[in-house]
Design a protein around this motif. Sequence first.
Motif, PDB file in Angstrom:
ATOM      1  N   TRP A  21       0.836  -1.197   0.000  1.00 53.21           N
ATOM      2  CA  TRP A  21       0.000   0.000   0.000  1.00 53.21           C
ATOM      3  C   TRP A  21       0.872   1.249   0.000  1.00 53.21           C
ATOM      4  CZ3 TRP A  21      -4.377   1.790  -1.395  1.00 53.21           C
ATOM      5  CH2 TRP A  21      -4.840   3.023  -0.923  1.00 53.21           C
ATOM      6  N   ASP A  22       0.605   2.143  -0.962  1.00 49.50           N
ATOM      7  CA  ASP A  22       1.310   3.422  -1.070  1.00 49.50           C
ATOM      8  C   ASP A  22       0.369   4.514  -0.575  1.00 49.50           C
ATOM      9  OD1 ASP A  22       2.610   5.746  -1.761  1.00 49.50           O
ATOM     10  OD2 ASP A  22       3.003   5.183  -3.842  1.00 49.50           O
ATOM     11  N   ASP A  23       0.580   4.958   0.666  1.00 50.33           N
ATOM     12  CA  ASP A  23      -0.333   5.916   1.278  1.00 50.33           C
ATOM     13  C   ASP A  23      -0.210   7.305   0.656  1.00 50.33           C
ATOM     14  OD1 ASP A  23       2.277   5.725   2.733  1.00 50.33           O
ATOM     15  OD2 ASP A  23       1.506   7.481   3.784  1.00 50.33           O
ATOM     16  N   ARG A  24       0.922   7.648   0.079  1.00 50.30           N
ATOM     17  CA  ARG A  24       1.087   8.970  -0.535  1.00 50.30           C
ATOM     18  C   ARG A  24       0.237   9.120  -1.802  1.00 50.30           C
ATOM     19  NH1 ARG A  24       7.605  10.183  -0.582  1.00 50.30           N
ATOM     20  NH2 ARG A  24       7.957  10.184   1.697  1.00 50.30           N
ATOM     21  N   HIS A  25       0.103   8.039  -2.536  1.00 48.53           N
ATOM     22  CA  HIS A  25      -0.562   8.116  -3.839  1.00 48.53           C
ATOM     23  C   HIS A  25      -1.861   7.321  -3.890  1.00 48.53           C
ATOM     24  CE1 HIS A  25       2.829  10.254  -5.584  1.00 48.53           C
ATOM     25  NE2 HIS A  25       3.617   9.408  -4.937  1.00 48.53           N
ATOM     26  N   ASN A  26      -2.309   6.836  -2.732  1.00 51.05           N
ATOM     27  CA  ASN A  26      -3.596   6.152  -2.637  1.00 51.05           C
ATOM     28  C   ASN A  26      -3.703   5.030  -3.668  1.00 51.05           C
ATOM     29  OD1 ASN A  26      -5.981   6.215  -1.023  1.00 51.05           O
ATOM     30  ND2 ASN A  26      -7.150   6.905  -2.804  1.00 51.05           N
ATOM     31  N   ASP A  66       9.652   8.817  -3.758  1.00 48.63           N
ATOM     32  CA  ASP A  66       8.550   8.350  -4.604  1.00 48.63           C
ATOM     33  C   ASP A  66       8.988   7.483  -5.775  1.00 48.63           C
ATOM     34  OD1 ASP A  66       6.513   9.337  -3.064  1.00 48.63           O
ATOM     35  OD2 ASP A  66       6.337  11.221  -4.145  1.00 48.63           O
ATOM     36  N   ARG A  67      10.166   6.866  -5.643  1.00 53.21           N
ATOM     37  CA  ARG A  67      10.523   5.806  -6.570  1.00 53.21           C
ATOM     38  C   ARG A  67      10.184   4.464  -5.913  1.00 53.21           C
ATOM     39  NH1 ARG A  67      16.563   7.049  -8.633  1.00 53.21           N
ATOM     40  NH2 ARG A  67      16.838   7.782  -6.474  1.00 53.21           N
ATOM     41  N   LEU A  68      10.515   3.388  -6.591  1.00 53.04           N
ATOM     42  CA  LEU A  68      10.393   2.049  -6.038  1.00 53.04           C
ATOM     43  C   LEU A  68      11.768   1.411  -6.027  1.00 53.04           C
ATOM     44  CD1 LEU A  68       7.261   0.766  -8.020  1.00 53.04           C
ATOM     45  CD2 LEU A  68       7.290   1.794  -5.738  1.00 53.04           C
ATOM     46  N   PRO A 239      -2.237 -19.258  -1.727  1.00 57.94           N
ATOM     47  CA  PRO A 239      -2.107 -17.823  -1.430  1.00 57.94           C
ATOM     48  C   PRO A 239      -0.638 -17.472  -1.211  1.00 57.94           C
ATOM     49  CG  PRO A 239      -2.842 -19.003   0.520  1.00 57.94           C
ATOM     50  CD  PRO A 239      -2.812 -20.005  -0.599  1.00 57.94           C
ATOM     51  N   THR A 240      -0.257 -16.238  -1.587  1.00 56.79           N
ATOM     52  CA  THR A 240       1.165 -15.905  -1.543  1.00 56.79           C
ATOM     53  C   THR A 240       1.537 -14.808  -0.554  1.00 56.79           C
ATOM     54  OG1 THR A 240       0.845 -14.421  -3.434  1.00 56.79           O
ATOM     55  CG2 THR A 240       1.608 -16.670  -3.898  1.00 56.79           C
ATOM     56  N   MET A 241       0.677 -13.788  -0.356  1.00 56.05           N
ATOM     57  CA  MET A 241       1.032 -12.741   0.603  1.00 56.05           C
ATOM     58  C   MET A 241      -0.192 -11.903   0.964  1.00 56.05           C
ATOM     59  SD  MET A 241       3.826  -9.602   0.479  1.00 56.05           S
ATOM     60  CE  MET A 241       5.280 -10.620   0.499  1.00 56.05           C
ATOM     61  N   PRO A 242      -0.372 -11.587   2.256  1.00 56.12           N
ATOM     62  CA  PRO A 242      -1.425 -10.660   2.680  1.00 56.12           C
ATOM     63  C   PRO A 242      -0.894  -9.236   2.783  1.00 56.12           C
ATOM     64  CG  PRO A 242      -0.524 -11.752   4.597  1.00 56.12           C
ATOM     65  CD  PRO A 242       0.262 -12.253   3.419  1.00 56.12           C
ATOM     66  N   CYS A 243      -1.807  -8.259   2.696  1.00 58.38           N
ATOM     67  CA  CYS A 243      -1.434  -6.851   2.830  1.00 58.38           C
ATOM     68  C   CYS A 243      -2.635  -6.065   3.323  1.00 58.38           C
ATOM     69  CB  CYS A 243      -0.971  -6.308   1.476  1.00 58.38           C
ATOM     70  SG  CYS A 243      -0.763  -4.513   1.393  1.00 58.38           S
ATOM     71  N   PHE A 244      -2.454  -5.262   4.355  1.00 59.40           N
ATOM     72  CA  PHE A 244      -3.479  -4.320   4.782  1.00 59.40           C
ATOM     73  C   PHE A 244      -3.343  -3.062   3.931  1.00 59.40           C
ATOM     74  CE2 PHE A 244      -3.150  -7.066   8.468  1.00 59.40           C
ATOM     75  CZ  PHE A 244      -4.477  -7.239   8.822  1.00 59.40           C
ATOM     76  N   CYS A 245      -4.449  -2.630   3.348  1.00 54.68           N
ATOM     77  CA  CYS A 245      -4.387  -1.518   2.410  1.00 54.68           C
ATOM     78  C   CYS A 245      -5.657  -0.677   2.507  1.00 54.68           C
ATOM     79  CB  CYS A 245      -4.189  -2.040   0.981  1.00 54.68           C
ATOM     80  SG  CYS A 245      -5.485  -3.153   0.427  1.00 54.68           S
ATOM     81  N   GLY A 246      -5.745   0.338   1.650  1.00 50.65           N
ATOM     82  CA  GLY A 246      -6.845   1.291   1.697  1.00 50.65           C
ATOM     83  C   GLY A 246      -6.473   2.474   2.571  1.00 50.65           C
ATOM     84  N   PRO A 247      -7.179   3.593   2.421  1.00 48.58           N
ATOM     85  CA  PRO A 247      -6.851   4.809   3.177  1.00 48.58           C
ATOM     86  C   PRO A 247      -6.813   4.612   4.682  1.00 48.58           C
ATOM     87  CG  PRO A 247      -8.385   5.313   1.410  1.00 48.58           C
ATOM     88  CD  PRO A 247      -8.272   3.819   1.450  1.00 48.58           C
ATOM     89  N   ASP A 248      -7.636   3.685   5.192  1.00 52.68           N
ATOM     90  CA  ASP A 248      -7.663   3.420   6.635  1.00 52.68           C
ATOM     91  C   ASP A 248      -6.912   2.141   7.004  1.00 52.68           C
ATOM     92  OD1 ASP A 248      -9.278   5.708   7.154  1.00 52.68           O
ATOM     93  OD2 ASP A 248     -11.045   4.575   6.505  1.00 52.68           O
ATOM     94  N   LEU A 249      -6.243   1.549   6.037  1.00 53.80           N
ATOM     95  CA  LEU A 249      -5.468   0.322   6.253  1.00 53.80           C
ATOM     96  C   LEU A 249      -6.302  -0.790   6.883  1.00 53.80           C
ATOM     97  CD1 LEU A 249      -2.097   1.887   7.481  1.00 53.80           C
ATOM     98  CD2 LEU A 249      -2.497   0.739   5.299  1.00 53.80           C
ATOM     99  N   ASP A 250      -7.575  -0.857   6.481  1.00 56.45           N
ATOM    100  CA  ASP A 250      -8.472  -1.854   7.067  1.00 56.45           C
ATOM    101  C   ASP A 250      -8.943  -2.904   6.060  1.00 56.45           C
ATOM    102  OD1 ASP A 250      -9.999  -0.085   5.589  1.00 56.45           O
ATOM    103  OD2 ASP A 250     -11.549   0.191   7.119  1.00 56.45           O
ATOM    104  N   SER A 288       3.703   1.292   5.241  1.00 52.64           N
ATOM    105  CA  SER A 288       4.937   0.707   4.724  1.00 52.64           C
ATOM    106  C   SER A 288       6.130   1.601   5.061  1.00 52.64           C
ATOM    107  CB  SER A 288       4.854   0.539   3.205  1.00 52.64           C
ATOM    108  OG  SER A 288       3.808  -0.334   2.844  1.00 52.64           O
ATOM    109  N   ASN A 289       7.240   0.977   5.421  1.00 49.82           N
ATOM    110  CA  ASN A 289       8.486   1.724   5.569  1.00 49.82           C
ATOM    111  C   ASN A 289       8.966   2.175   4.193  1.00 49.82           C
ATOM    112  OD1 ASN A 289       8.847   1.219   8.465  1.00 49.82           O
ATOM    113  ND2 ASN A 289       9.218  -0.901   7.862  1.00 49.82           N
ATOM    114  N   ARG A 290       9.749   3.248   4.164  1.00 57.36           N
ATOM    115  CA  ARG A 290      10.279   3.765   2.904  1.00 57.36           C
ATOM    116  C   ARG A 290      11.800   3.698   2.899  1.00 57.36           C
ATOM    117  NH1 ARG A 290       6.756   6.382  -0.588  1.00 57.36           N
ATOM    118  NH2 ARG A 290       4.602   6.405   0.209  1.00 57.36           N
ATOM    119  N   PHE A 291      12.326   3.242   1.783  1.00 62.10           N
ATOM    120  CA  PHE A 291      13.763   3.169   1.575  1.00 62.10           C
ATOM    121  C   PHE A 291      14.351   4.571   1.590  1.00 62.10           C
ATOM    122  CE2 PHE A 291      17.491   2.742  -1.295  1.00 62.10           C
ATOM    123  CZ  PHE A 291      18.171   1.732  -0.633  1.00 62.10           C
ATOM    124  N   ARG A 292      15.398   4.781   2.379  1.00 68.64           N
ATOM    125  CA  ARG A 292      15.953   6.130   2.564  1.00 68.64           C
ATOM    126  C   ARG A 292      17.025   6.426   1.514  1.00 68.64           C
ATOM    127  NH1 ARG A 292      15.692   5.343   8.441  1.00 68.64           N
ATOM    128  NH2 ARG A 292      17.945   4.998   8.455  1.00 68.64           N
TER     129      ARG A 292
END
Length: 296
Positions: A21-26, A66-68, A239-250, A288-292
């Motif tokens: 989930w990318d919270d900056r870009h929804n 804002d790269r990957l 199944p391969t991976m879960p992720c909490f996502c959406g604006p409220d991470l729910d 998500s943590n961001r690479f510095r």
Amino acid sequence: MSHTITRFLDTTYQLAECPTWDDRHNRLLWTDIQGRSIQSMDWETRDIKTFHFDNEVGSFGLTDDDRLIVGVWDKILLFDPKSEISEVLADVQTDVPSTRLNDGKVGPDGAFWVGTMDTNSPREPVAGLYRVDAKGRVEEIRDELQCSNGLAWSADGTFMYHSDSSPGWIEGYAFDPSTGALGSKMLFAQQTNETGRPDGATVDANGNYWSAGVSAGLLNCFAPDGNLLHAIKMPVDKPTMPCFCGPDLDHLIVTSIKQPTDPTAIEPDTLSGGLFLVKGHGQTGLKSNRFRTSDR
């Protein structure tokens, strides 16, 4: 607790992984590993954009500019979704041709933690776990792995989870979020084919560890002390991976592998390879943590 599971998108992929989930870009992003691509879905419109790469994309993470940061076979790239320009940051385990980059995530320390897997069958313990920093330095953290997987961190960043899918263990480490240094190690859980050998994972805001049980069609949720809270049956075999996502991470999304037609499979072939929405879990996720890249 009652869970309901629905198909999230009509699209299927050969090997969907690494939902992020990318919270900056929804937006929700994920890989299609064998499709050599990253998918990016606008949360509001559901429009999907595809970014193509030259080889299989094992995993990726967000960056502070804002790269990957992307693991493509044996190379770590910095990729700009706007310009679609890639920069090679590092090479990983190029001396073992049978391995490729697999599960990876950005840690609380701002580095990219990524493992490799043996692509041969049966797998041999020739893979490893690595830490890649913004200067492109690659540090080997763990060796003699078969399929490194399951990376995730506690909310306060002081505990790291990691697994090896083939032998089925999940281990935990004390973690220093300021330096990335690992402390003492413990066996968190031991899984089997029947209970779901561990694939990708995430942690919720209450500290529970959610692991895709790729060998048993399960989504397993463990309490911080290692006790199994839920074993949720998925409508797909792998199944391969879960992720909490959406604006409220729910929203809890789970990716999967597309299986060939098999009379012993749980699901019809039309479902596997899809993304699924799990409801009724009562949890929210973590940003998500961001690479510095600023550390370069």
